[in-house]
Design an enzyme around this catalytic site. Structure first.
Site, mmCIF file in Angstrom:
data_model
loop_
_atom_site.group_PDB
_atom_site.id
_atom_site.type_symbol
_atom_site.label_atom_id
_atom_site.label_comp_id
_atom_site.label_asym_id
_atom_site.label_seq_id
_atom_site.Cartn_x
_atom_site.Cartn_y
_atom_site.Cartn_z
ATOM 1 N N LYS A 44 0.817 -1.216 0.000
ATOM 2 C CA LYS A 44 0.000 0.000 0.000
ATOM 3 C C LYS A 44 0.848 1.261 0.000
ATOM 4 O O LYS A 44 0.552 2.214 -0.713
ATOM 5 C CB LYS A 44 -0.919 0.035 1.225
ATOM 6 C CG LYS A 44 -2.008 -1.000 1.246
ATOM 7 C CD LYS A 44 -2.994 -0.751 2.381
ATOM 8 C CE LYS A 44 -2.321 -0.694 3.735
ATOM 9 N NZ LYS A 44 -1.640 -1.959 4.105
ATOM 10 N N ARG A 71 -8.924 1.785 9.977
ATOM 11 C CA ARG A 71 -8.572 0.379 10.197
ATOM 12 C C ARG A 71 -9.758 -0.434 10.732
ATOM 13 O O ARG A 71 -9.689 -1.652 10.758
ATOM 14 C CB ARG A 71 -7.400 0.266 11.180
ATOM 15 C CG ARG A 71 -6.088 0.821 10.638
ATOM 16 C CD ARG A 71 -4.977 0.659 11.654
ATOM 17 N NE ARG A 71 -3.719 1.211 11.184
ATOM 18 C CZ ARG A 71 -2.816 0.551 10.472
ATOM 19 N NH1 ARG A 71 -3.056 -0.706 10.142
ATOM 20 N NH2 ARG A 71 -1.689 1.121 10.088
ATOM 21 N N ARG A 121 12.091 -10.816 4.369
ATOM 22 C CA ARG A 121 12.944 -9.628 4.325
ATOM 23 C C ARG A 121 14.200 -9.814 5.166
ATOM 24 O O ARG A 121 14.160 -10.299 6.292
ATOM 25 C CB ARG A 121 12.187 -8.411 4.869
ATOM 26 C CG ARG A 121 11.023 -7.921 4.026
ATOM 27 C CD ARG A 121 10.269 -6.857 4.801
ATOM 28 N NE ARG A 121 9.113 -6.358 4.082
ATOM 29 C CZ ARG A 121 8.137 -5.657 4.638
ATOM 30 N NH1 ARG A 121 8.188 -5.375 5.937
ATOM 31 N NH2 ARG A 121 7.111 -5.246 3.921
ATOM 32 N N ARG A 173 14.360 -8.176 11.072
ATOM 33 C CA ARG A 173 13.691 -7.377 12.082
ATOM 34 C C ARG A 173 12.803 -8.276 12.936
ATOM 35 O O ARG A 173 12.166 -9.196 12.433
ATOM 36 C CB ARG A 173 12.820 -6.301 11.426
ATOM 37 C CG ARG A 173 13.574 -5.087 10.975
ATOM 38 C CD ARG A 173 12.703 -4.085 10.259
ATOM 39 N NE ARG A 173 11.294 -4.059 10.696
ATOM 40 C CZ ARG A 173 10.423 -3.149 10.268
ATOM 41 N NH1 ARG A 173 10.804 -2.229 9.394
ATOM 42 N NH2 ARG A 173 9.178 -3.189 10.687
ATOM 43 N N ARG A 195 -0.196 -10.512 12.584
ATOM 44 C CA ARG A 195 -0.612 -9.241 11.972
ATOM 45 C C ARG A 195 -1.663 -9.485 10.895
ATOM 46 O O ARG A 195 -2.620 -8.712 10.771
ATOM 47 C CB ARG A 195 0.611 -8.528 11.372
ATOM 48 C CG ARG A 195 1.558 -7.949 12.414
ATOM 49 C CD ARG A 195 2.895 -7.555 11.812
ATOM 50 N NE ARG A 195 2.744 -6.555 10.754
ATOM 51 C CZ ARG A 195 3.732 -6.229 9.911
ATOM 52 N NH1 ARG A 195 4.912 -6.842 10.008
ATOM 53 N NH2 ARG A 195 3.542 -5.308 8.994
#
Length: 221
Positions: free
Chosen positions: A13, A85, A124, A157, A168
């Protein structure tokens, strides 16, 4: 043009918001940045929000909406990235826009299947030495966990580990996904397949925004 962007973590996004804002000359309203700025600058709303955070409580929707509306007052058209949200936030935003005699033109929903989102985020890695980004599933280094450029170690991370990413995504499904029905009922929803290159996804979003895509749901309001 006034647009909200929806989609799960990993759907891109933020990247698409920047691209579309540049193409159409719109303000990119990243609500996370607005929130942090108000708190850091000690604005009246920032101090109010901080009082809730310091007490370990959620910041009321009315406070967040006011921050967003203050930012929108500085813009013409806008892309809202990261808000609303929840249904309650969407309703609060709708009321605030109605009070100004304006409304949204579209809600762009970037769709991505869960496993693809997990690979995009949990894969990642970043070089600890030169900060070069990698993805162990999509753009892996030649040697496992070693940077191609400087041979530095690659790091993950803590909030990108697979278990956290899956949590999430579940939070999104429970709290944010119902917004699809909310905006569909108002004839504003445009669904975009987010599985593709950045250019491909941008092209799909442009088609939707320029009216070639059919709205989902009835026209509602």
């Amino acid at each position: 043009m006034r647009v909200v962007l929806l989609g799960p973590p990993g759907a891109g996004k933020g990247t698409q918001a920047k691209r579309l804002a540049k193409r159409y000359g719109l303000g990119h309203i990243a609500t996370g940045d607005i929130f942090r700025r108000n708190v850091q600058e000690g604005t009246e709303l920032g101090r109010l929000a901080a009082s809730y955070l310091d007490a370990g409580e959620l910041v009321p929707d009315e406070v967040t909406v006011k921050m967003v509306m203050d930012a929108l007052d500085e813009r013409g058209g806008f892309l809202l990235d990261g808000f609303p949200r929840t249904i309650a936030q969407a309703e609060a935003l709708e009321r605030a826009l109605d009070d100004q005699g304006i409304g949204l033109d579209a809600a762009l929903a970037f769709s991505l299947d869960g496993e693809t989102a997990v690979r995009r985020i949990a894969g990642r890695r970043t070089c600890a030495r030169c900060s070069h980004p990698y993805n162990v599933y999509l753009e892996p280094p030649r040697v496992h966990d070693v940077c191609d450029d400087c041979a530095g170690p690659l790091t993950l991370r803590s909030d990108d580990d697979e278990a956290t990413v899956r949590r999430r995504l579940e939070v999104y499904r429970q709290s944010t996904a119902p917004l699809l029905e909310f905006y569909a009922a108002r004839g504003l929803l445009r669904e975009i397949d987010a599985d593709g290159t950045e250019d491909e996804v941008t092209a799909r979003a442009v088609v939707a925004l320029e009216g070639a895509g059919e709205p989902v749901g009835d026209s509602g309001r």
